[in-house]
Write a protein that holds these residues in place. Sequence first.
Motif, PDB file in Angstrom:
ATOM      1  N   THR A 292       0.842  -1.181   0.000  1.00 50.71           N
ATOM      2  CA  THR A 292       0.000   0.000   0.000  1.00 50.71           C
ATOM      3  C   THR A 292       0.886   1.243   0.000  1.00 50.71           C
ATOM      4  OG1 THR A 292      -1.585  -1.216   1.345  1.00 50.71           O
ATOM      5  CG2 THR A 292      -1.877   1.160   1.217  1.00 50.71           C
ATOM      6  N   PRO A 293       0.603   2.206  -0.872  1.00 53.02           N
ATOM      7  CA  PRO A 293       1.419   3.418  -0.886  1.00 53.02           C
ATOM      8  C   PRO A 293       1.376   4.116   0.472  1.00 53.02           C
ATOM      9  CG  PRO A 293      -0.059   3.373  -2.769  1.00 53.02           C
ATOM     10  CD  PRO A 293      -0.426   2.218  -1.890  1.00 53.02           C
ATOM     11  N   GLY A 294       2.532   4.488   0.973  1.00 47.32           N
ATOM     12  CA  GLY A 294       2.609   5.183   2.245  1.00 47.32           C
ATOM     13  C   GLY A 294       2.520   4.269   3.446  1.00 47.32           C
ATOM     14  N   ALA A 295       2.618   2.952   3.239  1.00 45.83           N
ATOM     15  CA  ALA A 295       2.503   2.008   4.352  1.00 45.83           C
ATOM     16  C   ALA A 295       3.660   2.163   5.334  1.00 45.83           C
ATOM     17  CB  ALA A 295       2.458   0.575   3.832  1.00 45.83           C
ATOM     18  N   ASP A 296       4.823   2.616   4.842  1.00 37.81           N
ATOM     19  CA  ASP A 296       5.978   2.769   5.723  1.00 37.81           C
ATOM     20  C   ASP A 296       5.975   4.102   6.464  1.00 37.81           C
ATOM     21  OD1 ASP A 296       6.322   4.126   3.346  1.00 37.81           O
ATOM     22  OD2 ASP A 296       8.496   3.866   3.308  1.00 37.81           O
ATOM     23  N   LEU A 297       5.054   4.990   6.132  1.00 40.36           N
ATOM     24  CA  LEU A 297       4.965   6.280   6.820  1.00 40.36           C
ATOM     25  C   LEU A 297       4.073   6.136   8.050  1.00 40.36           C
ATOM     26  CD1 LEU A 297       4.407   8.625   3.768  1.00 40.36           C
ATOM     27  CD2 LEU A 297       6.544   8.150   4.955  1.00 40.36           C
ATOM     28  N   HIS A 298       4.494   6.744   9.133  1.00 37.00           N
ATOM     29  CA  HIS A 298       3.714   6.649  10.373  1.00 37.00           C
ATOM     30  C   HIS A 298       3.424   8.046  10.897  1.00 37.00           C
ATOM     31  CE1 HIS A 298       4.537   2.400  10.366  1.00 37.00           C
ATOM     32  NE2 HIS A 298       5.819   2.659  10.227  1.00 37.00           N
ATOM     33  N   GLY A 299       2.329   8.620  10.482  1.00 37.06           N
ATOM     34  CA  GLY A 299       1.931   9.925  10.988  1.00 37.06           C
ATOM     35  C   GLY A 299       2.726  11.072  10.381  1.00 37.06           C
ATOM     36  N   ARG A 300       2.700  12.187  11.090  1.00 39.44           N
ATOM     37  CA  ARG A 300       3.389  13.380  10.611  1.00 39.44           C
ATOM     38  C   ARG A 300       4.893  13.235  10.768  1.00 39.44           C
ATOM     39  NH1 ARG A 300       0.719  18.600  13.162  1.00 39.44           N
ATOM     40  NH2 ARG A 300       2.599  19.396  12.188  1.00 39.44           N
ATOM     41  N   PRO A 301       5.659  13.879   9.874  1.00 41.62           N
ATOM     42  CA  PRO A 301       7.116  13.826  10.027  1.00 41.62           C
ATOM     43  C   PRO A 301       7.562  14.595  11.272  1.00 41.62           C
ATOM     44  CG  PRO A 301       6.492  15.039   8.030  1.00 41.62           C
ATOM     45  CD  PRO A 301       5.244  14.580   8.675  1.00 41.62           C
ATOM     46  N   THR A 302       8.594  14.083  11.905  1.00 43.70           N
ATOM     47  CA  THR A 302       9.167  14.773  13.064  1.00 43.70           C
ATOM     48  C   THR A 302      10.074  15.886  12.570  1.00 43.70           C
ATOM     49  OG1 THR A 302      11.072  13.309  13.145  1.00 43.70           O
ATOM     50  CG2 THR A 302       9.116  12.642  14.409  1.00 43.70           C
ATOM     51  N   LYS A 303      10.570  16.678  13.510  1.00 34.99           N
ATOM     52  CA  LYS A 303      11.490  17.758  13.154  1.00 34.99           C
ATOM     53  C   LYS A 303      12.727  17.181  12.472  1.00 34.99           C
ATOM     54  CE  LYS A 303      13.293  21.930  15.322  1.00 34.99           C
ATOM     55  NZ  LYS A 303      13.380  22.651  16.592  1.00 34.99           N
ATOM     56  N   ARG A 304      13.190  16.044  12.984  1.00 36.77           N
ATOM     57  CA  ARG A 304      14.366  15.387  12.412  1.00 36.77           C
ATOM     58  C   ARG A 304      14.072  14.907  10.982  1.00 36.77           C
ATOM     59  NH1 ARG A 304      16.910   9.969  15.097  1.00 36.77           N
ATOM     60  NH2 ARG A 304      18.699   9.733  13.720  1.00 36.77           N
ATOM     61  N   ASP A 305      12.886  14.303  10.778  1.00 34.78           N
ATOM     62  CA  ASP A 305      12.491  13.852   9.442  1.00 34.78           C
ATOM     63  C   ASP A 305      12.411  15.038   8.475  1.00 34.78           C
ATOM     64  OD1 ASP A 305      12.262  11.241  10.360  1.00 34.78           O
ATOM     65  OD2 ASP A 305      10.104  11.428  10.747  1.00 34.78           O
ATOM     66  N   ARG A 306      11.842  16.140   8.934  1.00 36.28           N
ATOM     67  CA  ARG A 306      11.696  17.324   8.095  1.00 36.28           C
ATOM     68  C   ARG A 306      13.061  17.831   7.639  1.00 36.28           C
ATOM     69  NH1 ARG A 306       7.871  18.852   5.390  1.00 36.28           N
ATOM     70  NH2 ARG A 306       6.453  18.674   7.116  1.00 36.28           N
ATOM     71  N   ARG A 307      14.015  17.873   8.552  1.00 34.57           N
ATOM     72  CA  ARG A 307      15.367  18.329   8.191  1.00 34.57           C
ATOM     73  C   ARG A 307      16.000  17.399   7.165  1.00 34.57           C
ATOM     74  NH1 ARG A 307      17.109  20.043  14.270  1.00 34.57           N
ATOM     75  NH2 ARG A 307      16.174  22.124  14.208  1.00 34.57           N
ATOM     76  N   ARG A 308      15.779  16.095   7.310  1.00 35.27           N
ATOM     77  CA  ARG A 308      16.309  15.133   6.331  1.00 35.27           C
ATOM     78  C   ARG A 308      15.681  15.361   4.955  1.00 35.27           C
ATOM     79  NH1 ARG A 308      16.025   9.468   9.649  1.00 35.27           N
ATOM     80  NH2 ARG A 308      17.812   9.839  11.010  1.00 35.27           N
ATOM     81  N   MET A 309      14.384  15.595   4.952  1.00 37.04           N
ATOM     82  CA  MET A 309      13.702  15.831   3.670  1.00 37.04           C
ATOM     83  C   MET A 309      14.218  17.102   3.013  1.00 37.04           C
ATOM     84  SD  MET A 309       9.745  14.670   4.112  1.00 37.04           S
ATOM     85  CE  MET A 309       9.389  15.328   5.737  1.00 37.04           C
ATOM     86  N   ASP A 310      14.433  18.157   3.815  1.00 38.93           N
ATOM     87  CA  ASP A 310      14.943  19.415   3.273  1.00 38.93           C
ATOM     88  C   ASP A 310      16.341  19.211   2.693  1.00 38.93           C
ATOM     89  OD1 ASP A 310      12.651  20.753   3.854  1.00 38.93           O
ATOM     90  OD2 ASP A 310      13.375  21.578   5.766  1.00 38.93           O
ATOM     91  N   ARG A 311      17.140  18.414   3.382  1.00 37.38           N
ATOM     92  CA  ARG A 311      18.505  18.170   2.933  1.00 37.38           C
ATOM     93  C   ARG A 311      18.543  17.439   1.598  1.00 37.38           C
ATOM     94  NH1 ARG A 311      20.970  14.790   6.948  1.00 37.38           N
ATOM     95  NH2 ARG A 311      20.070  16.278   8.392  1.00 37.38           N
ATOM     96  N   PHE A 312      17.602  16.541   1.367  1.00 39.40           N
ATOM     97  CA  PHE A 312      17.587  15.741   0.128  1.00 39.40           C
ATOM     98  C   PHE A 312      16.646  16.292  -0.939  1.00 39.40           C
ATOM     99  CE2 PHE A 312      19.141  12.581   3.221  1.00 39.40           C
ATOM    100  CZ  PHE A 312      20.330  12.288   2.598  1.00 39.40           C
ATOM    101  N   GLY A 313      16.166  17.495  -0.762  1.00 42.61           N
ATOM    102  CA  GLY A 313      15.368  18.152  -1.800  1.00 42.61           C
ATOM    103  C   GLY A 313      13.891  17.878  -1.729  1.00 42.61           C
TER     104      GLY A 313
END
Length: 135
Positions: free
Chosen positions: A112-133
Motif C-alpha cells: 500500500t502506498p505510504g505504508a511505511d509512513l507513520h503519521g506526521r514527520p518529526t522535526k528530524r524527518d523534516r530536516r532530512r527531507m529538506d537536505r535531500f530536496g
Amino acid sequence: MPAPDALSADAVRTRLDKWLWAARFFKHRTGATEAVDGGKVKLNGLAVKPAREVKVGDRLDITIGEDTRTVIVRAIADKRGSATVAQTLYEETAESIEARERARELRKFAATPGADLHGRPTKRDRRRMDRFGGY
C-alpha cells in the motif's frame, strides 16, 4: 424491401458519450465526455471526439483509473436504464477480462502506498527531507 427491424438495427446510432453513460461506464455524461476528450476512450483503436457516432459491432477501449476494458458494442441506447439493461449493451472480450484479473492479482500483493509512513514527520524527518530536496 428489408424488414423494419433490420433497417432500424443498421440505422441506429448514438453519440459515444451518451452510449458510455447509458452503458453505465460513467456516472455522469460529463464524465464520459471528459474521458473521451482526455483520450481515455478509443473507438476501433482511434482517439475520437465525444460526438462520434457508435454503432453495433464497434470496439471500444475504455480506461477508467488503472483498469482498461475492451468491449464490443452489442446494442445501442441513448437513455440510461437499469444495470441489467446496461450489461446487455456490450460484451467484454476474453482478453480484457483476463488482463483485468491479472492486474487485480498484482495489485492485491503490492504494498500500500505510504505504508511505511507513520503519521506526521518529526522535526528530524523534516530536516532530512529538506537536505535531500523534498518539500
